[in-house]
Design an enzyme around this catalytic site. Structure first.
Site, short mmCIF file in Angstrom:
data_model
loop_
_atom_site.label_atom_id
_atom_site.label_comp_id
_atom_site.label_asym_id
_atom_site.label_seq_id
_atom_site.Cartn_x
_atom_site.Cartn_y
_atom_site.Cartn_z
N SER A 32 0.68 -1.25 0.03
CA SER A 32 0.01 0.04 0.11
C SER A 32 0.76 1.26 -0.13
O SER A 32 0.57 2.27 -0.85
CB SER A 32 -0.84 0.05 1.13
OG SER A 32 -1.83 -1.03 0.85
N THR A 77 -4.98 -2.96 8.50
CA THR A 77 -4.87 -4.26 7.89
C THR A 77 -5.00 -5.50 8.96
O THR A 77 -4.88 -5.16 10.12
CB THR A 77 -3.87 -4.53 6.82
OG1 THR A 77 -3.87 -5.82 6.19
CG2 THR A 77 -2.25 -4.27 7.34
N LYS A 81 -8.69 -5.35 11.52
CA LYS A 81 -9.84 -4.92 10.73
C LYS A 81 -11.01 -4.80 11.72
O LYS A 81 -12.06 -3.93 11.44
CB LYS A 81 -10.01 -5.57 9.44
CG LYS A 81 -9.22 -5.18 8.51
CD LYS A 81 -9.28 -5.82 7.18
CE LYS A 81 -8.07 -5.80 6.19
NZ LYS A 81 -8.49 -6.27 4.92
N ALA A 146 -11.48 -11.88 4.10
CA ALA A 146 -11.61 -11.57 2.69
C ALA A 146 -12.85 -12.12 2.26
O ALA A 146 -13.88 -11.38 1.47
CB ALA A 146 -10.47 -12.19 1.95
P1 ATR Z 1 -8.35 -13.27 5.44
O1 ATR Z 1 -8.53 -12.01 6.03
O2 ATR Z 1 -7.03 -13.16 4.21
O3 ATR Z 1 -9.47 -13.88 4.80
P2 ATR Z 1 -8.46 -15.16 7.29
O4 ATR Z 1 -9.44 -14.30 8.06
O5 ATR Z 1 -7.33 -15.55 8.42
O6 ATR Z 1 -7.59 -14.38 6.31
O7 ATR Z 1 -8.91 -16.42 6.56
C1 ATR Z 1 -8.14 -17.27 5.94
C2 ATR Z 1 -9.33 -18.28 5.31
O8 ATR Z 1 -8.47 -19.50 4.80
C3 ATR Z 1 -9.98 -19.22 6.30
O9 ATR Z 1 -11.27 -19.46 5.49
C4 ATR Z 1 -9.29 -20.43 6.41
O10 ATR Z 1 -9.92 -21.63 6.74
P3 ATR Z 1 -10.39 -21.89 8.42
O11 ATR Z 1 -11.53 -21.01 8.73
O12 ATR Z 1 -10.69 -23.26 8.31
O13 ATR Z 1 -9.07 -21.73 9.24
C5 ATR Z 1 -8.60 -20.55 5.28
N1 ATR Z 1 -7.58 -21.22 5.02
C6 ATR Z 1 -6.37 -20.95 5.54
N2 ATR Z 1 -5.66 -22.14 5.46
C7 ATR Z 1 -6.01 -23.16 4.76
C8 ATR Z 1 -5.80 -24.41 4.33
N3 ATR Z 1 -4.52 -24.61 4.43
N4 ATR Z 1 -6.84 -25.25 3.74
C9 ATR Z 1 -7.99 -24.77 3.81
N5 ATR Z 1 -8.32 -23.56 4.15
C10 ATR Z 1 -7.47 -22.77 4.62
#
Ligand code: ATR
Length: 307
Positions: A32, A77, A81, A146
């Site tokens: 950013s 970020t 948030k 996200a």
């Molecule tokens: P962001 O703000 O970037 O969305 P987040 O809120 O930490 O980050 O969300 C990460 C997402 O990626 C979640 O849906 C997470 O699944 P869980 O809710 O089960 O934790 C998903 N995610 C991260 N690593 C993963 C993996 N190895 N396999 C499947 N889903 C994964």
């Protein structure tokens, strides 16, 4: 790209320079500052945008400090948030629905909170594919921050069916409840095991998980044998690497694909427009986008309008 270290050149900082910034932890990866400092140079605004790594216990002090120092506004970020919302005086309707603020404007002793991730996503999706969401069947992989912004935006834009698929099913359920309660009952939740069957029945597939992100570039949120139909659109919020395994797989099936750089770009553009109370012209947006892509990906041969 993998690591970005480039520094945007400025001509000067003087007594009239107005400050902007981003708070988060970690913050070193943030691109950013490149975007907003490029904007201030291109639009000839005397502003400067700086990243700040803030520890959880210092969040309130940091937010009040930005006010005390006369900042025009700031981005928020991961991981603040949601937490930052308790310090905001007025939160936009969309940010309230999403449950997260990524942009704060400071004006006349008040903090105003917005979420520009959702609009940034929609603008990049429509800009790069020429498609909208009305009536479409959409599968969203993931149910984190996200996914929340994206799913709520798609629901507000009248998608026909929204399937939220997540490793932790309870998080998908919670997001579906928010959507169906506030926007209309079109969302359903599923576990990962059901994702491929759902993807076959959908028009648009959106990966919001971090699977495939650098350094884990060999990971893919769908099986590598999965066959997309060529008319499907695949959107991956991951932008590092520029082509994830998922994007490569979708492209090999002839799909239109988009990565997350456009979402990142436009959330920043919308934040800037809120702070400056302006609308940036399309030709300037295109010019700054090209500079931003170059800044993030260097000389990598990245197609801005993907396929
Ligand atoms: P962001 O703000 O970037 O969305 P987040 O809120 O930490 O980050 O969300 C990460 C997402 O990626 C979640 O849906 C997470 O699944 P869980 O809710 O089960 O934790 C998903 N995610 C991260 N690593 C993963 C993996 N190895 N396999 C499947 N889903 C994964």
């Amino acid at each position: 790209m993998q690591e970005t270290n480039s520094v945007t050149k400025r001509t000067s900082v003087n007594g009239k320079t107005k400050m902007l910034g981003v708070i988060g932890n970690p913050i070193e990866h943030s691109v950013s500052p490149q975007l907003h400092n490029t904007l201030s140079i291109t639009l000839q605004k005397n502003t400067m945008y700086v990243p700040f790594r803030v520890m959880r216990e210092n969040l309130a002090t940091a937010v009040n400090g930005l006010y005390a120092l006369g900042f025009l506004g700031f981005n928020v970020t991961i991981p603040y948030k949601e937490n930052v919302m308790e310090y905001i005086d007025e939160i936009s309707k969309e940010a309230k629905l999403i449950g997260a603020v990524n942009t704060v404007k400071i004006h006349k002793e008040k903090f105003y909170g917005f979420n520009t991730d959702a609009d940034g996503f929609a603008k990049s999706f429509t800009g790069e594919t020429g498609e909208k969401f009305a009536g479409k069947k959409v599968v969203i992989l993931g149910a984190g921050g996200a996914a929340r912004a994206i799913a709520i935006k798609i629901a507000l834009e009248d998608a026909g069916r929204i399937c939220i698929v997540n490793r932790t099913k309870s998080k998908a359920k919670a997001l579906v409840e928010v959507i169906n309660k506030n926007v209309g009952g079109k969302a359903e939740f599923f576990g990962m095991s059901e994702s491929e069957e759902l993807m076959k029945q959908s028009d648009i597939i959106i990966n919001t998980t971090s699977v495939g992100m650098y350094p884990n570039i060999e990971s893919c949120p769908v099986s590598e044998n999965f066959k997309f139909a060529s008319w499907q659109i695949v959107y991956d919020v991951v932008y590092n690497p520029s082509k994830t395994k998922l994007i490569n797989l979708a492209q090999s099936c002839g799909c239109k694909t988009v990565n997350g750089l456009g979402m990142l770009y436009y959330q920043g553009i919308y934040a800037w427009q809120i702070w400056m109370d302006c609308k940036i012209k399309e030709d300037v947006l295109d010019k700054v986008y090209k500079m931003f892509v170059k800044d993030v990906y260097g000389n990598l041969n990245y197609t801005i309008r993907a396929r």
